[in-house]
Write a protein that holds these residues in place. Structure first.
Motif, mmCIF file in Angstrom:
data_model
loop_
_atom_site.group_PDB
_atom_site.id
_atom_site.type_symbol
_atom_site.label_atom_id
_atom_site.label_comp_id
_atom_site.label_asym_id
_atom_site.label_seq_id
_atom_site.Cartn_x
_atom_site.Cartn_y
_atom_site.Cartn_z
ATOM 1 N N GLU A 165 6.459 -0.482 1.594
ATOM 2 C CA GLU A 165 5.923 -1.836 1.640
ATOM 3 C C GLU A 165 6.243 -2.583 0.349
ATOM 4 O OE1 GLU A 165 1.818 -2.069 2.632
ATOM 5 O OE2 GLU A 165 2.065 -1.116 4.587
ATOM 6 N N SER A 180 0.811 -1.214 0.000
ATOM 7 C CA SER A 180 0.000 0.000 0.000
ATOM 8 C C SER A 180 0.846 1.266 0.000
ATOM 9 C CB SER A 180 -0.938 0.005 1.209
ATOM 10 O OG SER A 180 -0.195 -0.059 2.422
ATOM 11 N N THR A 181 2.153 1.137 0.276
ATOM 12 C CA THR A 181 3.087 2.271 0.232
ATOM 13 C C THR A 181 4.337 1.855 -0.535
ATOM 14 O OG1 THR A 181 4.286 1.656 2.258
ATOM 15 C CG2 THR A 181 2.295 3.011 2.514
#
Length: 238
Positions: A84, A80-81
């Protein structure tokens, strides 16, 4: 081994298009393929891992076959980032790499990576344990006193702009991502591998950079990329 870890996990919302920006076609070729070709053609790159947005894995494999990206060995899903996504790629390599292998992290939407820049980041990593692409900062930087004024500036001679590619020894990189996510250090907001490493107490070593190494974030960046591609064949350039 020297393994490229290419990040193509973003949705590209700021580009305002219907598909992820890394898959936009420019002169009949997806942006991500321009990026992958630079690593495919570099003699010191042994394999490529791409961290890709879900739902686009099969399309990327198809493009790799079409454009003969034979060094692409693995595709994994992003997070999600950005941090990550890098972590997912690093952890995936745990049973494939030795501690002394070099991992070159690069943004998939930086398609104008030059061979000399890629070579230097690998060399610096071999010499010092890591290497981060950097350039001098050519503008004046001021610190805000309030929203409308300032009395302080940072001498630009003391600044460097750091981007990708970045190279790290796998053992240190893998250990650092385990620590960072366990202790929540250097993984939030706009954090990246380089800032995370500094927060974990590591010293970074600068490698060569290039003004051509632009990140395609907006439509204006896309037009600049097209201009660079056209200028490559301009006979008057030295």
């Amino acid at each position: 081994m020297n393994i490229a870890l290419i990040l193509a996990g973003g949705s590209g919302q700021r580009m305002g298009q219907d598909i992820p920006k890394q898959f936009l076609n420019v002169y009949n070729k997806p942006i991500i393929i321009y990026t992958l070709e630079s690593f495919q053609c570099h003699p010191r790159i042994d394999a490529i891992l791409t961290v890709c947005i879900d739902g686009w894995h099969d399309i990327l494999w198809a493009y790799a076959r079409q454009f003969n990206i034979t060094k692409l060995k693995w595709i994994v899903s992003g997070g999600s980032t950005g941090q990550e996504s890098i972590r997912n790629g690093v952890f995936f390599l745990e049973d494939k790499c030795s501690p002394e292998d070099t991992i070159i992290i690069h943004d998939g939407i930086r398609p104008l990576i030059e061979a000399s820049v890629l070579s230097d980041v690998i060399i610096k990593c071999e010499q010092y344990g890591n290497g981060v692409t950097a350039l001098p900062y050519n503008e004046q930087i001021f610190l805000m006193d309030d929203e409308i004024s300032t009395t302080k500036y940072i001498p630009r001679e003391s600044l460097r702009r750091v981007s990708t590619p970045q190279a790290y020894k796998f053992g240190k990189l893998d250990e650092s991502y385990h620590i960072a996510f366990e202790k929540e250090i250097g993984i939030h907001g706009s954090s990246y591998t380089n800032t995370m490493m500094v927060e974990l107490g590591e010293r970074l070593y600068f490698a060569a950079g290039s003004e051509r190494n632009i990140k395609l974030t907006t439509k204006d960046d896309l037009e600049m990329f097209k201009a660079f591609l056209k200028s490559e064949n301009a006979e008057w350039l030295k």
